[in-house]
Design a protein around this motif. Structure first.
Motif, PDB file in Angstrom:
ATOM      1  N   VAL A 106      -2.571  -1.464  -3.128  1.00 42.70           N
ATOM      2  CA  VAL A 106      -3.659  -0.649  -2.598  1.00 42.70           C
ATOM      3  C   VAL A 106      -3.211   0.811  -2.586  1.00 42.70           C
ATOM      4  O   VAL A 106      -2.201   1.157  -1.970  1.00 42.70           O
ATOM      5  CB  VAL A 106      -4.054  -1.091  -1.173  1.00 42.70           C
ATOM      6  N   CYS A 107      -3.976   1.649  -3.262  1.00 42.11           N
ATOM      7  CA  CYS A 107      -3.537   3.026  -3.500  1.00 42.11           C
ATOM      8  C   CYS A 107      -4.627   4.021  -3.129  1.00 42.11           C
ATOM      9  O   CYS A 107      -5.811   3.746  -3.291  1.00 42.11           O
ATOM     10  CB  CYS A 107      -3.173   3.160  -4.980  1.00 42.11           C
ATOM     11  N   GLU A 108      -4.217   5.166  -2.645  1.00 46.15           N
ATOM     12  CA  GLU A 108      -5.124   6.243  -2.255  1.00 46.15           C
ATOM     13  C   GLU A 108      -5.042   7.360  -3.289  1.00 46.15           C
ATOM     14  O   GLU A 108      -3.958   7.718  -3.742  1.00 46.15           O
ATOM     15  CB  GLU A 108      -4.704   6.744  -0.875  1.00 46.15           C
ATOM     16  N   ALA A 109      -6.195   7.915  -3.666  1.00 42.98           N
ATOM     17  CA  ALA A 109      -6.232   8.983  -4.661  1.00 42.98           C
ATOM     18  C   ALA A 109      -6.895  10.222  -4.085  1.00 42.98           C
ATOM     19  O   ALA A 109      -8.054  10.180  -3.663  1.00 42.98           O
ATOM     20  CB  ALA A 109      -6.983   8.515  -5.910  1.00 42.98           C
ATOM     21  N   GLY A 110      -6.165  11.335  -4.072  1.00 46.97           N
ATOM     22  CA  GLY A 110      -6.703  12.594  -3.570  1.00 46.97           C
ATOM     23  C   GLY A 110      -6.874  13.599  -4.693  1.00 46.97           C
ATOM     24  O   GLY A 110      -6.366  13.406  -5.801  1.00 46.97           O
ATOM     25  N   ALA A 165       0.839  -1.196   0.000  1.00 45.67           N
ATOM     26  CA  ALA A 165       0.000   0.000   0.000  1.00 45.67           C
ATOM     27  C   ALA A 165       0.872   1.243   0.000  1.00 45.67           C
ATOM     28  O   ALA A 165       1.970   1.256   0.569  1.00 45.67           O
ATOM     29  CB  ALA A 165      -0.920   0.011   1.223  1.00 45.67           C
ATOM     30  N   THR A 166       0.389   2.292  -0.627  1.00 33.53           N
ATOM     31  CA  THR A 166       1.113   3.566  -0.618  1.00 33.53           C
ATOM     32  C   THR A 166       1.303   4.022   0.822  1.00 33.53           C
ATOM     33  O   THR A 166       0.395   3.888   1.641  1.00 33.53           O
ATOM     34  CB  THR A 166       0.340   4.646  -1.400  1.00 33.53           C
ATOM     35  N   PRO A 167       2.461   4.569   1.151  1.00 31.03           N
ATOM     36  CA  PRO A 167       2.734   4.952   2.550  1.00 31.03           C
ATOM     37  C   PRO A 167       2.048   6.245   2.945  1.00 31.03           C
ATOM     38  O   PRO A 167       1.684   7.066   2.097  1.00 31.03           O
ATOM     39  CB  PRO A 167       4.259   5.121   2.562  1.00 31.03           C
ATOM     40  N   ARG A 168       1.838   6.409   4.247  1.00 28.56           N
ATOM     41  CA  ARG A 168       1.320   7.641   4.843  1.00 28.56           C
ATOM     42  C   ARG A 168       0.086   8.140   4.069  1.00 28.56           C
ATOM     43  O   ARG A 168      -0.840   7.389   3.859  1.00 28.56           O
ATOM     44  CB  ARG A 168       2.421   8.701   4.892  1.00 28.56           C
ATOM     45  N   SER A 169       0.109   9.403   3.666  1.00 32.24           N
ATOM     46  CA  SER A 169      -1.021   9.961   2.917  1.00 32.24           C
ATOM     47  C   SER A 169      -0.620  10.302   1.484  1.00 32.24           C
ATOM     48  O   SER A 169      -1.120  11.272   0.891  1.00 32.24           O
ATOM     49  CB  SER A 169      -1.554  11.216   3.624  1.00 32.24           C
ATOM     50  N   VAL A 170       0.276   9.528   0.907  1.00 35.30           N
ATOM     51  CA  VAL A 170       0.664   9.726  -0.491  1.00 35.30           C
ATOM     52  C   VAL A 170      -0.565   9.492  -1.361  1.00 35.30           C
ATOM     53  O   VAL A 170      -1.113   8.390  -1.395  1.00 35.30           O
ATOM     54  CB  VAL A 170       1.802   8.763  -0.891  1.00 35.30           C
ATOM     55  N   ASN A 171      -1.038  10.525  -2.052  1.00 36.50           N
ATOM     56  CA  ASN A 171      -2.261  10.352  -2.842  1.00 36.50           C
ATOM     57  C   ASN A 171      -2.330  11.233  -4.089  1.00 36.50           C
ATOM     58  O   ASN A 171      -3.396  11.392  -4.683  1.00 36.50           O
ATOM     59  CB  ASN A 171      -3.496  10.599  -1.967  1.00 36.50           C
TER      60      ASN A 171
END
Length: 481
Positions: free
Chosen positions: A217-221, A190-196
């Protein structure tokens, strides 16, 4: 000019341009390197006047007296400003390239002007503008190269499944819960911390994504329309999540409808197989969409953890987690559904949920010196902050809150927050100046402190709190906000 005067003017100009460049790149880093946001969206625009425009005007109007003004006023002011920042400039390669280019251009300009004796005053604006434009073009070129490299790496990982998560609230929590649960059965990264951001994701892929990963698993902002689309078309995730959507970042999107439209850009993934969408986003049916958020029941949440039941249609799971906050049940809900879609059994999921670890700075419980600390510093939405307040109300001792209020939000929601604070807390410490006037006027708690300088928080807490207190850090916004 005498030789000494030329040398003095030369050195002063190089240092002055460097100082202005340092200020500029610091602000650009805060605002995603977008000059328009630094100029039009800055939370403290008076800083530009104090630390950029007044020194710049003085440079061209005060003549030989500028040297005194620069060394005895500008440099000390910038030094103090920088020292008080809680989010200082990070010397990334992008920042280093900008500063090296700026100093090089300034030296070239000044040497050329000195040799040709063509300048009464060495230029300031030209090297700054050229360094910004040059840096922008260099980053564009490098961005394209990094994107190509990252795309190639993603394509080379055989059978890689990508889960991409967006939403107004809970993105990082959902990402961590999905990764933790799936890691019990699969090789997950998963992407670390709040990398988005797109740039952050590409860098993470190039530098950190293991080649044997089975599920990424990736977060998109997003800060503007198109941001989610860019990330989606780069990653092409097979599984997407749109978490709860609300009035966060209204400053940029202007309306809830614009926020929803931007988050739903994630549905445009060309390899989309399954989408999990919170019921706050839309109720429009889609063959690939599973809605979540309304099938949670019998929630019991306190300072020791959370118990709840999750109705999955054919079965109901009774789950326990040490994660604090009833709002986290919806984030665990979608993580469980994703785990089910990847073939995990109910027993595997039950054990994984029971062992979930608290997300750092999101209602993270810490016991120190006889005090209970709820670190909710990375939570900036009204629902999460109200839940933190509710949990504090369960504590029998004194209750303390440290908060700047909601940022990038409305006065209406901040007033709702203030009403909740007035009902629960014995001590209120308001940090920053963004909502200071609103809180000063409406906080009814007798013991309240308006703290513009966050560096003094520890001293204030040491003098006003004692063993047995519970302290809620709600939304730790940086002091440039």
């Amino acid at each position: 000019m005498m030789d000494f005067e030329i040398l003095n003017a030369f050195v002063t100009n190089v240092l002055f341009v460097t100082v202005l460049g340092w200020y500029l790149i610091t602000n650009l880093q805060w605002y995603d390197y977008k000059l328009s946001r630094v100029i039009l969206k800055h939370h403290k625009p008076h800083w530009h006047l104090m630390y950029f425009f007044i020194p710049l005007i003085a440079y061209y109007t005060t003549g030989q007296f500028f040297t005194i003004f620069f060394y005895f006023a500008v440099i000390p002011a910038i030094f103090i400003w920088h020292k008080k920042l809680d989010k200082k400039l990070v010397l990334t390669w992008r920042v280093k390239r900008f500063l090296i280019l700026l100093v090089s251009l300034t030296l070239f300009q000044d040497v050329l002007c000195t040799l040709k004796e063509a300048c009464e005053v060495y230029g300031v604006f030209m090297p700054l503008a050229m360094a910004y434009i040059g840096s922008f073009l260099i980053e564009k070129f490098l961005f394209a190269a990094f994107a190509k490299e990252a795309k190639k790496k993603l394509n080379e990982i055989k059978d890689l499944q990508i889960v991409c998560i967006t939403g107004s609230y809970g993105k990082t929590s959902i990402k961590n819960f999905v990764a933790e649960i799936l890691s019990k059965k699969y090789r997950v990264y998963a992407t670390p911390r709040s990398v988005n951001t797109l740039g952050g994701i590409m860098r993470d892929v190039n530098e950190s994504l293991p080649s044997d990963t089975e599920i990424y698993v990736c977060e998109a902002g997003a800060r503007e329309s198109g941001d989610i689309y860019d990330i989606t078309t780069f990653l092409e995730p097979q599984v997407v999540v749109v978490g709860k959507v609300g009035e966060a970042h209204l400053e940029y999107f202007k309306s809830l409808q614009n926020i929803i439209a931007t988050k739903l850009e994630i549905m445009q993934s060309p390899r989309l197989m399954k989408a999990f969408i919170h019921t706050s986003v839309t109720d429009e049916p889609h063959e690939k969409v599973t809605f979540f958020g309304d099938d949670i029941q019998n929630v019991e949440s306190n300072l020791e953890g959370t118990d709840f039941e999750l109705n999955l249609g054919k079965e109901t799971l009774a789950l326990h987690t040490d994660i604090l906050g009833s709002f986290q049940t919806m984030n665990i809900d979608v993580a469980v559904r994703i785990a089910k879609s990847f073939g995990m059994s109910s027993e595997e999921i039950f054990k994984a949920v029971a062992n979930l670890t608290p997300v750092e700075h999101r209602l993270q419980k810490i016991v120190a010196g006889g005090k209970i600390i709820l670190d909710d510093g990375y939570n900036g939405n009204i629902d999460g902050m109200l839940e933190g307040i509710r949990l504090c109300s369960l504590h029998e001792g004194r209750k303390v809150i440290v908060t700047p209020g909601l940022v990038e939000s409305s006065d209406e929601l901040n007033l709702k927050l203030i009403d909740a604070i007035n009902e629960v807390f014995d001590i209120v410490i308001v940090t920053g100046s963004l909502n200071a006037a609103l809180f000063e006027k409406n906080i009814k708690v007798t013991n309240k402190t308006m703290l513009h300088d966050k560096s003094k928080i520890q001293d204030v807490l040491a003098s006003q709190t004692r063993a047995g207190d519970i302290i809620l850090f709600a939304n730790d916004a940086p002091n440039f906000i």
